[in-house]
Each structure stands twice: as structure tokens, then as C-alpha cells.
Write an enzyme that holds these catalytic residues in place. Sequence first.
Site, PDB file in Angstrom:
ATOM      1  N   ARG A 146       0.860  -1.191   0.000  1.00 29.25           N
ATOM      2  CA  ARG A 146       0.000   0.000   0.000  1.00 29.25           C
ATOM      3  C   ARG A 146       0.889   1.232   0.000  1.00 29.25           C
ATOM      4  NH1 ARG A 146      -2.110   0.776   5.455  1.00 29.25           N
ATOM      5  NH2 ARG A 146      -0.862   2.646   5.425  1.00 29.25           N
ATOM      6  N   HIS A 199      -3.439   4.541   4.768  1.00 31.86           N
ATOM      7  CA  HIS A 199      -4.535   3.553   4.795  1.00 31.86           C
ATOM      8  C   HIS A 199      -5.788   4.116   4.107  1.00 31.86           C
ATOM      9  CE1 HIS A 199      -7.488   0.698   6.127  1.00 31.86           C
ATOM     10  NE2 HIS A 199      -8.130   1.646   6.748  1.00 31.86           N
ATOM     11  N   TYR A 234       3.649   5.639  11.574  1.00 33.78           N
ATOM     12  CA  TYR A 234       3.951   4.260  12.000  1.00 33.78           C
ATOM     13  C   TYR A 234       4.819   3.456  11.035  1.00 33.78           C
ATOM     14  CZ  TYR A 234      -0.196   3.479   9.045  1.00 33.78           C
ATOM     15  OH  TYR A 234      -1.083   3.480   8.011  1.00 33.78           O
TER      16      TYR A 234
HETATM   17  C1  LIG Z   1     -15.565  -5.089  11.247  1.00 31.50           C
HETATM   18  C2  LIG Z   1     -14.586  -3.966  11.195  1.00 31.50           C
HETATM   19  N1  LIG Z   1     -13.688  -3.811  12.172  1.00 31.50           N
HETATM   20  C3  LIG Z   1     -12.792  -2.806  12.120  1.00 31.50           C
HETATM   21  C4  LIG Z   1     -12.815  -1.912  11.090  1.00 31.50           C
HETATM   22  C5  LIG Z   1     -11.809  -0.768  11.028  1.00 31.50           C
HETATM   23  N2  LIG Z   1     -10.837  -1.039   9.950  1.00 31.50           N
HETATM   24  C6  LIG Z   1     -10.959  -0.450   8.751  1.00 31.50           C
HETATM   25  S1  LIG Z   1      -9.770  -0.965   7.700  1.00 31.50           S
HETATM   26  C7  LIG Z   1      -9.067  -1.959   8.854  1.00 31.50           C
HETATM   27  C8  LIG Z   1      -7.821  -2.751   8.542  1.00 31.50           C
HETATM   28  C9  LIG Z   1      -8.001  -3.654   7.386  1.00 31.50           C
HETATM   29  O1  LIG Z   1      -6.772  -4.179   6.998  1.00 31.50           O
HETATM   30  P1  LIG Z   1      -6.671  -5.169   5.800  1.00 31.50           P
HETATM   31  O2  LIG Z   1      -7.719  -6.223   5.912  1.00 31.50           O
HETATM   32  O3  LIG Z   1      -5.265  -5.620   5.720  1.00 31.50           O
HETATM   33  O4  LIG Z   1      -7.072  -4.287   4.528  1.00 31.50           O
HETATM   34  P2  LIG Z   1      -6.302  -3.066   3.869  1.00 31.50           P
HETATM   35  O5  LIG Z   1      -6.950  -1.823   4.395  1.00 31.50           O
HETATM   36  O6  LIG Z   1      -4.869  -3.160   4.227  1.00 31.50           O
HETATM   37  O7  LIG Z   1      -6.548  -3.203   2.398  1.00 31.50           O
HETATM   38  C10 LIG Z   1      -9.765  -1.892  10.047  1.00 31.50           C
HETATM   39  C11 LIG Z   1      -9.414  -2.623  11.266  1.00 31.50           C
HETATM   40  C12 LIG Z   1     -13.785  -2.100  10.082  1.00 31.50           C
HETATM   41  N3  LIG Z   1     -13.858  -1.305   9.005  1.00 31.50           N
HETATM   42  N4  LIG Z   1     -14.650  -3.137  10.149  1.00 31.50           N
END
Ligand SMILES: Cc1ncc(C[n+]2csc(CCOP(=O)(O)OP(=O)(O)O)c2C)c(N)n1
Length: 377
Positions: A274, A278, A287
Amino acid sequence: MVEPLTIPDTSPGSATTKVASYDIYLTRFLNPDGTLAAEPPAFATDREQARALYELMVRTRLFDKKAVALQRTGQLGTYAAVLGQEAIGVAIGHALKAEDVFIPAYREYAAQFARGVPMVRILQYWGGDERGMDYPAGTPSHHDFPLSVPIATHIPHAIGVAYAMKLRGEKRVVLASCGDGATSKGDWYEAVSAAKVWNLPIVFLVNNNGWAISMPSHRQTGAQTFAQKGLAGGISGEQVDGNDVIATRFVLERAIERARNGEGPSLVEALTYRLHDHTTADDARRYRPEQEVTDAWDRCPVKRYKAYLEARGFWTAADEDALIADGTAIAESTAQEFLKTAPQAPEAIFEHLYERLPKSLEWQRDEVAARGPVGGH
Ligand SMILES: Cc1ncc(C[n+]2csc(CCOP(=O)(O)OP(=O)(O)O)c2C)c(N)n1
Ligand SMILES: [Mg+2]
């Protein structure tokens, strides 16, 4: 498949014996500098098909840049950028057939564009407008799911869709995407387990982009790979270089055809990075080291694939100029279309969850309606 419980014999003279072992494979055709790691598949040697992959990657990157700019100027809500991960969406978009169903997370815009989602819908979605989830009739996207920001909650839904396909005897496949972080969720494990138990026509695509917001992948799991989480469920699990659009399309097509032929589910872990924060609500400098990002730019999927196309004589500087000009103009006109869309009435937020709104919410809707609009996008 777990056999009915019998305790295997151990090797003679040994107290302990090996009962299973597994291998994880990684596929790559293009090295980071665009040179060939292996002979590419036919679609990558066909001029038109090869160019189409690149064009979608670049158009998506230009769209992404515009979306971030809109947010930065206060004209769009929070937006999840796809910078650095474009090859995966492009590969999905080209690997799925029209009749298949795509159930995305939130960084696979390129696949959605390929399946007929107008770019403006994605801006509407992040602008808080539910109409951004209504994909046009007559395109494959119409029977796809909207993107899912709730992490992994769409994966059990995907199982339901694949189950329906199997029940109806259809030769269709579901592809459900998520991030590395999503694989820590219970609903994700439940879906992977059920997929094999019911031998469903589904491919799980895990974007391993190194991070789940500020949580690095290596702290997300103690497993060496995310692919092996598929093996634990009894399904094929493999890695692909997710910044190599050729490899990603190739591996996905293979998994999709296995599913279509009744050979059951697969898990593909696409290794990527990425390059952006985020979301626009994040500042990744807090971080992760700048050097990590600088190094990752050397593995950029767009640069890598462009070098391949040029080496094959499939792409010129004039092609590049024309694509950038056209892609930029489309991103700009998409932004204008979004900004000109009249906002929905605030009470529209009550419209899409219930068939009949419960009494307890009726008064809230009426109160919101009585207050009227509070601003534009
Ligand atoms: C059920 C839920 N818990 C927490 C969140 C907050 N949240 C948004 S993105 C994220 C991390 C996701 O990481 P990843 O699955 O690696 O996807 P990426 O964003 O890196 O593509 C979190 C914890 C959420 N959107 N939904
Ligand atoms: Mg991630």
C-alpha cells in the site's frame, strides 16, 4: 479431508510419525524491473489484450489521484486509495467472466470499472451517497456486491452466493476479496471452512499489502504466509506477486476455472504494498518508515508492466501521452459529474436497510426530514 477417526500407525521403532505436509508456491512472470522471470501466458503476448491491462491500471491510478485530491480539498469524504495495488483489481476484472459474481473489499476499483461500475459511483459512495452502490443494469457489476468497508463481513455472504450457484447447478464462480487483516476475523475463517466442506465455486483473494492500518502483516499473524490459511481449511492456497499483473491474472484465471469445473474453492494471497496512507483519514508516516515506502516504489506494478510492454514493442511514448491525457480528462469529468450531483435528502439514509422501517426508526426519519439538508457533499 479428515478421515473417520482412526489413529495412524507410527513408523516402526519411532514414537512420532509424519501424517501430513504441505507446500506453498509463489507465481511471478515479471521481475520488478519488468524483465521476464518466465515465459508469459498467451494473453500477455497478444498486443490488444496486453495493452488493455495497462490502460486500466493507469486509468485507475489517475482516478485514484483525483479522488484523493477531492478529499484533500474538502469535496469528498474519507477515501481508501488503491495506489500501488492497481494490478490486483485489473487482474480480477479480466479474469472473471460476466456471469461470475465479484464481492469486493474496498481497494479493487479497477475490477469494478472493468465490470461496468461508472467511476462516479465510487465517488458517490465515498461521498456518503447510497446511489453510489447502485451499479448499472446490463453490466456484470449489476449482480456484483457493493464494496465492503466492514472488514470480512462480506466473506460469509460470498459463501451464500456460491452456495446458491451450486444449488442451482450454475457454472458460475464467486470471487471475494479482502485484506491481510481481514483474515484474522472469525467470519473469514468460518467462510473458508464452509467453502471446502460444501465444495463451493469460490476464490478468496487476499490482498497482502503489508499493513492493516498501522498493524504490520507480521504482527497480524504468526503464520509464515496467508496462503496457508487456505490449506488449514483444506483448500488450495498459493501466493502470487500481486504487483505483477500477468501473474495475478494467470493465477486467478486458473483458480476460477477450477471452481467453475467443480473442483472447489481456492485461496490466492497476492503480495503487494500500500503506497498511500490507509485512507485519507490516516497519516502512515506515524507508524512506518519512509524508506520502506521508497523501496516499495521500486516494485510498483505500473512501472514494471510498462517496461514489459515497451520491451515487446507494444507501447510507445505517444501511447503513454495519449493515455495520460485521456485518463486525466476522464478523472476530471468524473469529478465534475460527482460535484454536480444534487445531494440526496438526508432521510435517504433510512431507505436501504429495511423493507419496512421499524416504528422505532420512523420518528427519527421524520425528525431528520423535518430538519432538512445541512450542506452539500
Ligand atoms: C468489522 C470492522 N472492524 C474494524 C474496522 C476498522 N478497519 C478499517 S480498515 C481496517 C484494517 C483492514 O486491513 P486489511 O484487511 O489488511 O485491509 P487493507 O486496508 O490493508 O486493504 C480496520 C481494522 C472495520 N472497518 N470493520
Ligand atoms: Mg492490508
